[in-house]
Design a protein around this motif. Structure first.
Motif, PDB file in Angstrom:
ATOM      1  N   PRO A 225       0.841  -1.194   0.000  1.00  0.00           N
ATOM      2  CA  PRO A 225       0.000   0.000   0.000  1.00  0.00           C
ATOM      3  C   PRO A 225       0.874   1.240   0.000  1.00  0.00           C
ATOM      4  CG  PRO A 225      -0.300  -1.296   2.044  1.00  0.00           C
ATOM      5  CD  PRO A 225       0.872  -1.861   1.312  1.00  0.00           C
TER       6      PRO A 225
ATOM      7  N   GLY B 284       0.669   5.588   0.328  1.00  0.00           N
ATOM      8  CA  GLY B 284      -0.072   6.825   0.526  1.00  0.00           C
ATOM      9  C   GLY B 284       0.591   7.930  -0.267  1.00  0.00           C
ATOM     10  N   GLY B 285       1.101   8.931   0.455  1.00  0.00           N
ATOM     11  CA  GLY B 285       1.753  10.056  -0.226  1.00  0.00           C
ATOM     12  C   GLY B 285       3.197   9.782  -0.600  1.00  0.00           C
ATOM     13  N   ASN B 286       3.695   8.593  -0.254  1.00  0.00           N
ATOM     14  CA  ASN B 286       5.073   8.193  -0.554  1.00  0.00           C
ATOM     15  C   ASN B 286       6.097   9.177   0.029  1.00  0.00           C
ATOM     16  OD1 ASN B 286       7.116   6.599  -1.537  1.00  0.00           O
ATOM     17  ND2 ASN B 286       7.009   7.361  -3.629  1.00  0.00           N
ATOM     18  N   THR B 287       5.834   9.638   1.245  1.00  0.00           N
ATOM     19  CA  THR B 287       6.809  10.520   1.904  1.00  0.00           C
ATOM     20  C   THR B 287       7.607   9.775   2.976  1.00  0.00           C
ATOM     21  OG1 THR B 287       5.328  11.210   3.685  1.00  0.00           O
ATOM     22  CG2 THR B 287       5.215  12.480   1.646  1.00  0.00           C
ATOM     23  N   GLY B 288       7.305   8.509   3.176  1.00  0.00           N
ATOM     24  CA  GLY B 288       7.953   7.710   4.226  1.00  0.00           C
ATOM     25  C   GLY B 288       9.469   7.717   4.055  1.00  0.00           C
TER      26      GLY B 288
ATOM     27  N   GLN C 286      -0.531  11.296   3.434  1.00  0.00           N
ATOM     28  CA  GLN C 286      -1.960  10.989   3.554  1.00  0.00           C
ATOM     29  C   GLN C 286      -2.278  10.460   4.949  1.00  0.00           C
ATOM     30  OE1 GLN C 286      -2.854   8.152   0.465  1.00  0.00           O
ATOM     31  NE2 GLN C 286      -2.166   9.524  -1.166  1.00  0.00           N
TER      32      GLN C 286
ATOM     33  N   ASN D 284      -0.159   8.311   7.595  1.00  0.00           N
ATOM     34  CA  ASN D 284       0.111   8.832   8.946  1.00  0.00           C
ATOM     35  C   ASN D 284      -0.272   7.795  10.007  1.00  0.00           C
ATOM     36  OD1 ASN D 284      -1.297  12.030   7.950  1.00  0.00           O
ATOM     37  ND2 ASN D 284       0.805  11.319   7.761  1.00  0.00           N
TER      38      ASN D 284
ATOM     39  N   SER E 218      -0.590   4.534   9.485  1.00  0.00           N
ATOM     40  CA  SER E 218       0.219   3.327   9.307  1.00  0.00           C
ATOM     41  C   SER E 218       1.633   3.497   9.844  1.00  0.00           C
ATOM     42  CB  SER E 218       0.268   2.941   7.826  1.00  0.00           C
ATOM     43  OG  SER E 218      -1.044   2.718   7.383  1.00  0.00           O
TER      44      SER E 218
ATOM     45  N   GLY F 130       4.039  11.374  14.286  1.00  0.00           N
ATOM     46  CA  GLY F 130       4.046  12.206  15.495  1.00  0.00           C
ATOM     47  C   GLY F 130       3.922  13.683  15.159  1.00  0.00           C
TER      48      GLY F 130
ATOM     49  N   ILE G 231      -5.670   0.271   5.359  1.00  0.00           N
ATOM     50  CA  ILE G 231      -6.619   1.216   5.970  1.00  0.00           C
ATOM     51  C   ILE G 231      -7.287   1.979   4.830  1.00  0.00           C
ATOM     52  CG2 ILE G 231      -6.832   3.246   7.455  1.00  0.00           C
ATOM     53  CD1 ILE G 231      -4.221   2.198   8.858  1.00  0.00           C
TER      54      ILE G 231
ATOM     55  N   GLU H  27       9.991   7.815  15.257  1.00  0.00           N
ATOM     56  CA  GLU H  27       8.933   8.381  14.423  1.00  0.00           C
ATOM     57  C   GLU H  27       8.740   7.662  13.108  1.00  0.00           C
ATOM     58  OE1 GLU H  27       9.740  12.572  13.810  1.00  0.00           O
ATOM     59  OE2 GLU H  27       8.255  13.023  15.346  1.00  0.00           O
TER      60      GLU H  27
END
Ligand code: FAD
Length: 480
Positions: free
Chosen positions: A77, A79-83, A150, A154, A156, A160, A216, A436
């Motif tokens: 999955p 999301g915004g791919n900022t991980g 996203q 956040n 998943s 913080g 999610i 984090e």
């Protein structure tokens, strides 16, 4: 469990079935369209996947997961791919496709009476904050990537941000979740309840699971009253112990109204003066360390500013504060915050940086900084520690800029060696090596090294109970 290794024929037939159910345009395999989904923020990993899908509803996510489960194909999955730990992209050999939540971006409901809102997982954090503000409520999660991350990402990663001290992290902000399980079953846990003591808190399993237990698709979130007054101060302090003592005093003086307490080293102000001179130092002299603190009150009649001023004056007398200024306007507060916001960017001008995201009990931060600084200086002479971040949560980014003039590649090649030492010191003080950003792919081995055998076994049992085929985000968080 065997490694996922779908044959070309399996992937072809899965793809055809997904195109039929989602529509051809939402199954992406053109290299140039696929590329952004496979690139990762820090460039440490290169993603690889036969194709990506972009379902538009919860039902479509459930159908897609069921088809993948039947075919034995993994799903990552995104999301915004900022991980920042390589969790949101499939890697070569994972046997996985990518599922983007981008199109699940509806705000389903905002309820100012229940102080809650229900949003789909693909909603951008900034849009969620905005929707809450429109009904005069606050959704307090706030972090640097808020314009593109996203809410599903956040949750998943249990994000913080700057307001954890007052409002908790993402785990504390969810009332309910809607999740597609690894076999395609939909779990509707979208409750608005503050109290529900009916057994295991299932929603908490998915917070921080980084997509390894299910997808999610929506969340019901807690809202808060919007602050009417904010007091933002920029403070020079002699050492980390003074900053820690100042935190305790600020909490007391403000009646637990501290909404942010950020730590900044002198080297950051030096880098700023060199590379971002347009951002002014609010104080007239350089000090060894700085604190940027924000306190918030529900009413401007609360006397918060006076309370902070009095506390700072006493702390000055006691030698805890060297100099301080309180923002005189909202615009000045924004300027103070700019210093904190460019911390990562400003380091880039100074070459390569080895980054850490550690936490320790707040009282242990001074000894952590002392021990970790000495350890890395012994390992790499000339290294430039640049620790900054959420001191209020006992969480600093112990970033290390390369020695001036060093070869960036050779420096970065020492990342694992340096990190292991820093992590040993944090964990030895009762802290965490990942406060984090999560584990993703990057810190799986580190987790196995530092967690007890009992804990790793529990993680594996949970993973296999929910995802016996191991198709959800394979290779991330826990290895089977
Ligand atoms: C500039 C910057 C500043 C940051 N500051 C902070 C900070 O102050 N505090 C902090 O805690 N973090 C911080 N972060 C990290 C941030 O919290 C995460 O990058 C963000 O929460 C991830 O959201 P995303 O939508 O981009 O998720 P992605 O990067 O797309 O994914 C992250 C993980 O979640 C999984 N995932 C995504 N969506 C779903 C879903 N719907 N269901 C199941 N799994 C899913 C992915 O598989 C992946 O494992 C920062 C990041 C950046 C880039």
């Amino acid at each position: 469990m065997t490694r996922l290794d779908p044959s070309p024929e399996t992937l072809r037939s899965l793809r055809a079935r997904l195109e039929e159910r989602l529509g051809e345009r939402y199954v992406i395999s053109e290299p140039d369209q696929l590329a952004p989904f496979l690139a990762e923020e820090r460039g440490r990993y290169q993603g690889a996947a036969p194709f990506a899908i972009r379902p538009g509803t919860t039902e479509e996510v459930a159908v897609a997961v069921k088809l993948c489960a039947e075919a034995g194909v993994g799903i990552v999955p995104q999301g915004g791919n900022t991980g920042l730990v390589g969790g949101g992209i499939p890697l070569a050999g994972d046997g996985a496709i990518l599922l983007s939540l981008q199109r699940l971006n509806r705000i389903r409901q905002v309820d100012p009476i229940d102080y809650s809102m229900t949003v789909e997982a693909g909603c951008i954090l900034e849009n969620v904050q905005q929707a809450a503000a429109e009904v005069d409520r606050l959704f307090p999660l706030s972090l640097g990537a808020e314009g593109s991350c996203q809410i599903g990402g956040n949750i998943s990663t249990n994000a913080g941000g700057i307001h954890v001290l007052r409002y908790g992290n993402m785990r504390d902000l969810i009332l309910g979740l809607e999740v597609v399980l690894p076999d395609g079953t939909l779990w509707d846990g979208l409750k608005v309840l503050r109290k529900d003591n009916t057994g295991y808190a299932l929603k908490q399993l998915f917070a921080g699971a980084e997509g390894t237990l299910g997808i999610i698709t929506a969340a019901t979130l807690k809202l808060f009253a919007r602050p009417r007054e904010q007091v933002v101060a920029f403070i020079g302090v002699p050492n980390p112990a003074a900053a820690v003592e100042l935190l305790a005093r600020t909490r007391l003086a403000s009646g637990e109204a501290v909404t942010a307490f950020e730590f900044i080293p002198a080297i950051a102000l030096d880098f700023l003066a060199k590379h971002n001179p347009e951002i002014a130092d609010p104080l007239s002299e350089r000090h060894p360390w700085y604190v940027l603190t924000e306190s918030s009150a529900g009413s401007s009649a609360a006397g918060l500013r006076e309370a902070i001023e009095t506390m700072l004056a006493e702390a000055f007398e006691d030698g805890l504060v060297l100099d301080a200024t309180i923002a005189a306007s909202e615009a000045q507060a924004v300027d103070f915050w700019k210093i904190r916001e460019v911390m990562v960017e400003v380091q880039r001008h100074e070459g390569a940086s080895i980054k850490h995201d550690i936490s320790v009990p707040v009282s242990k931060m001074p000894v952590f900084l002392e021990q970790a600084t000495k350890a890395v200086e012994d390992l790499v002479p000339g290294i430039r520690p640049f620790p900054f971040g959420h001191l209020g949560d006992g969480n600093v980014h112990f970033n290390l800029s390369q020695p001036p003039g060093a070869d960036p590649k050779a420096y970065l090649a020492r990342w694992e060696e340096v990190s292991r030492r820093v992590h040993e010191i944090a964990v030895g003080l009762g802290g965490s090596f990942s406060a984090e950003h999560g584990l993703g792919r990057m810190k799986v081995e580190e987790n196995e090294h530092f967690k007890s055998a009992v804990e790793i076994e529990l993680l594996r049992k949970l993973k296999t109970a929910l995802d016996p085929q191991g198709i959800m985000n394979p290779g991330k968080v826990v290895r089977l």
